[in-house]
Design a protein around this motif. Structure first.
Motif, mmCIF file in Angstrom:
data_model
loop_
_atom_site.group_PDB
_atom_site.id
_atom_site.type_symbol
_atom_site.label_atom_id
_atom_site.label_comp_id
_atom_site.label_asym_id
_atom_site.label_seq_id
_atom_site.Cartn_x
_atom_site.Cartn_y
_atom_site.Cartn_z
ATOM 1 N N ASP A 233 0.803 -1.225 0.000
ATOM 2 C CA ASP A 233 0.000 0.000 0.000
ATOM 3 C C ASP A 233 0.836 1.275 0.000
ATOM 4 O O ASP A 233 0.558 2.223 -0.753
ATOM 5 C CB ASP A 233 -0.931 0.011 1.218
ATOM 6 C CG ASP A 233 -2.101 -0.946 1.059
ATOM 7 O OD1 ASP A 233 -2.306 -1.455 -0.056
ATOM 8 O OD2 ASP A 233 -2.816 -1.180 2.056
ATOM 9 N N TYR A 245 -0.778 9.163 6.551
ATOM 10 C CA TYR A 245 -1.108 7.752 6.784
ATOM 11 C C TYR A 245 -0.665 7.308 8.175
ATOM 12 O O TYR A 245 -1.435 6.683 8.920
ATOM 13 C CB TYR A 245 -0.432 6.900 5.711
ATOM 14 C CG TYR A 245 -0.666 5.407 5.822
ATOM 15 C CD1 TYR A 245 -1.707 4.800 5.124
ATOM 16 C CD2 TYR A 245 0.166 4.601 6.604
ATOM 17 C CE1 TYR A 245 -1.920 3.430 5.204
ATOM 18 C CE2 TYR A 245 -0.041 3.237 6.692
ATOM 19 C CZ TYR A 245 -1.087 2.654 5.991
ATOM 20 O OH TYR A 245 -1.291 1.297 6.081
ATOM 21 N N GLU A 251 -7.854 1.960 10.804
ATOM 22 C CA GLU A 251 -7.386 1.202 9.642
ATOM 23 C C GLU A 251 -8.222 1.485 8.399
ATOM 24 O O GLU A 251 -7.710 1.470 7.284
ATOM 25 C CB GLU A 251 -7.396 -0.299 9.953
ATOM 26 C CG GLU A 251 -6.355 -0.733 10.967
ATOM 27 C CD GLU A 251 -4.939 -0.413 10.515
ATOM 28 O OE1 GLU A 251 -4.634 -0.598 9.316
ATOM 29 O OE2 GLU A 251 -4.127 0.024 11.356
ATOM 30 N N CYS A 252 -9.500 1.726 8.585
ATOM 31 C CA CYS A 252 -10.375 2.045 7.447
ATOM 32 C C CYS A 252 -9.967 3.362 6.800
ATOM 33 O O CYS A 252 -9.952 3.492 5.575
ATOM 34 C CB CYS A 252 -11.831 2.115 7.901
ATOM 35 S SG CYS A 252 -12.547 0.511 8.319
ATOM 36 N N LYS A 254 -6.977 4.633 6.846
ATOM 37 C CA LYS A 254 -5.713 4.376 6.153
ATOM 38 C C LYS A 254 -5.966 3.760 4.782
ATOM 39 O O LYS A 254 -5.358 4.160 3.784
ATOM 40 C CB LYS A 254 -4.832 3.446 6.987
ATOM 41 C CG LYS A 254 -4.236 4.089 8.230
ATOM 42 C CD LYS A 254 -3.322 3.113 8.963
ATOM 43 C CE LYS A 254 -2.651 3.782 10.146
ATOM 44 N NZ LYS A 254 -1.745 2.856 10.867
ATOM 45 N N GLN A 255 -6.879 2.780 4.736
ATOM 46 C CA GLN A 255 -7.168 2.119 3.468
ATOM 47 C C GLN A 255 -7.832 3.066 2.480
ATOM 48 O O GLN A 255 -7.567 3.020 1.275
ATOM 49 C CB GLN A 255 -8.070 0.898 3.708
ATOM 50 C CG GLN A 255 -8.173 -0.039 2.508
ATOM 51 C CD GLN A 255 -6.833 -0.578 2.069
ATOM 52 O OE1 GLN A 255 -6.108 -1.177 2.855
ATOM 53 N NE2 GLN A 255 -6.473 -0.356 0.804
ATOM 54 N N ASP A 259 -6.515 3.816 -1.205
ATOM 55 C CA ASP A 259 -7.427 3.597 -2.338
ATOM 56 C C ASP A 259 -7.565 4.853 -3.196
ATOM 57 O O ASP A 259 -7.622 4.777 -4.424
ATOM 58 C CB ASP A 259 -8.805 3.159 -1.843
ATOM 59 C CG ASP A 259 -8.817 1.734 -1.301
ATOM 60 O OD1 ASP A 259 -7.784 1.037 -1.442
ATOM 61 O OD2 ASP A 259 -9.843 1.318 -0.737
#
Length: 342
Positions: A233, A245, A251-252, A254-255, A259
């Motif tokens: 990532d 980050y 964690e969501c 961060k994703q 994305d």
């Protein structure tokens, strides 16, 4: 509902396995215990994004098989994956032996086992030559052509969903995102899976077409030929984005940041860099990848057959180079050349 210790002990006794069953829905663990009458379940894979995947020996069929549990009790109330697999008989599409729903939420199907794993597994331990890459890609396109001819779009073609069978042939093996195309139309809604392989049009107009599947095959060909596409990532973030980050706790969040960075590259047509391909990949081969993964879908190959024809042409004039684990270049004539890093 959580499993009691007694329940887990009982099921493990039935399965004769050390697989960690914690976290699995009770309906699935009960079903596994029932399947243990005929199947020796001995392995679990957490790679399946659309469900739970187990492997074992079917004592009656006398063969190794795969068992996939998937959620079907949502708003669509359908069994699209096993139904599609069962309706299309093709060497490059996974063979399904049986299917059954176990309650109002979960169902499973039993399918053939491909001992060479998925395409990522295969790439990690096999020196894939240029012509091997063409052959594997042509096999994927052949299976995909059968799917398209039956009125389906896959929407999630990626190396993890392409298996390699005993004959080292590619088998499209995950249909959790497959969707039928309405008669007289060629577009369907986009899929929420695998953002790294999502085509540009899936972000703007939120749609998929047959050419969207071809885009994903183009990405796979790029990887097979040695093109660099990171699964890490942080590789997609700028220095400033990496700082943000690391400051995030959720964690969501961060994703979502990652994305968004990947999406920016895709919609600009900059996800893959053809210059990262090995030096022996010539312009004709690069042009195939470029056309298959073109930013604008109307400029991509119009069909799987069209791309297969171009691959067949370049295969006749391309030397069979590959890079082995030691860093040597190997020609099909068995002549070996050492790579020097300047």
């Amino acid at each position: 509902m959580r499993l009691s210790k007694q329940h887990i002990v009982h099921i493990k006794r039935m399965l004769s396995t050390t697989i960690d069953l914690h976290g699995l829905p009770v309906a699935i663990t009960d079903s596994l215990a029932h399947l243990a009458i005929n199947i020796d379940i001995d392995r679990f894979s957490n790679k399946g994004a659309n469900g739970y995947l187990f492997f074992g020996i079917h004592r009656i069929l006398n063969r190794r098989i795969a068992v996939k549990y998937y959620y079907w009790g949502g708003k669509d109330h359908c069994h699209a994956e096993p139904a599609t697999l069962a309706s299309i008989k093709h060497n490059n599409i996974l063979t399904i032996y049986s299917a059954e729903s176990i309650d109002d939420e979960w169902a499973y199907f039993i399918a053939e086992f491909c001992k060479n794993g998925d395409l990522d597994d295969y790439r990690s331990r096999t020196a894939i030559g240029t012509k091997d890459a063409f052959q594997i890609t042509s096999g994927i396109l052949s299976g995909l052509s059968a799917l398209h001819s039956s009125g389906f779009i896959h929407r999630d073609l990626k190396p993890q969903n392409i298996l390699i069978d005993d004959k080292k042939q590619p088998v499209i093996g995950d249909f959790g995102s497959v969707k039928s195309v309405p008669q007289g139309d060629c577009l369907i809604s986009e899929s929420g899976h695998s953002i790294l392989y999502r085509p540009p049009e899936a972000f703007g107009s939120f749609r998929y077409s047959y050419r969207s599947d071809i885009y994903q095959v183009g990405i796979a060909l790029f990887q097979l030929l040695g093109g660099q596409l990171s699964y890490i990532d942080l590789d997609y973030l700028s220095a400033k984005e990496k700082a943000v980050y690391h400051d995030l706790d959720d964690e969501c969040d961060k994703q979502l940041l990652v994305d968004k960075a990947i999406e920016k590259l895709i919609v600009k047509g900059k996800l893959i860099d053809l210059e990262s391909l090995p030096c022996w990949i010539d312009k004709k081969v690069k042009s195939i990848i470029k056309k298959a993964t073109h930013l604008y879908e109307e400029k991509r190959y119009s069909s799987c057959t069209e791309m297969m024809i171009d691959l067949s042409k370049v295969r006749k004039t391309t030397h069979d180079w590959c890079l082995d684990a030691s860093g040597s270049l190997i020609l099909s004539s068995s002549t070996m050349y050492r790579v020097r890093r300047e």
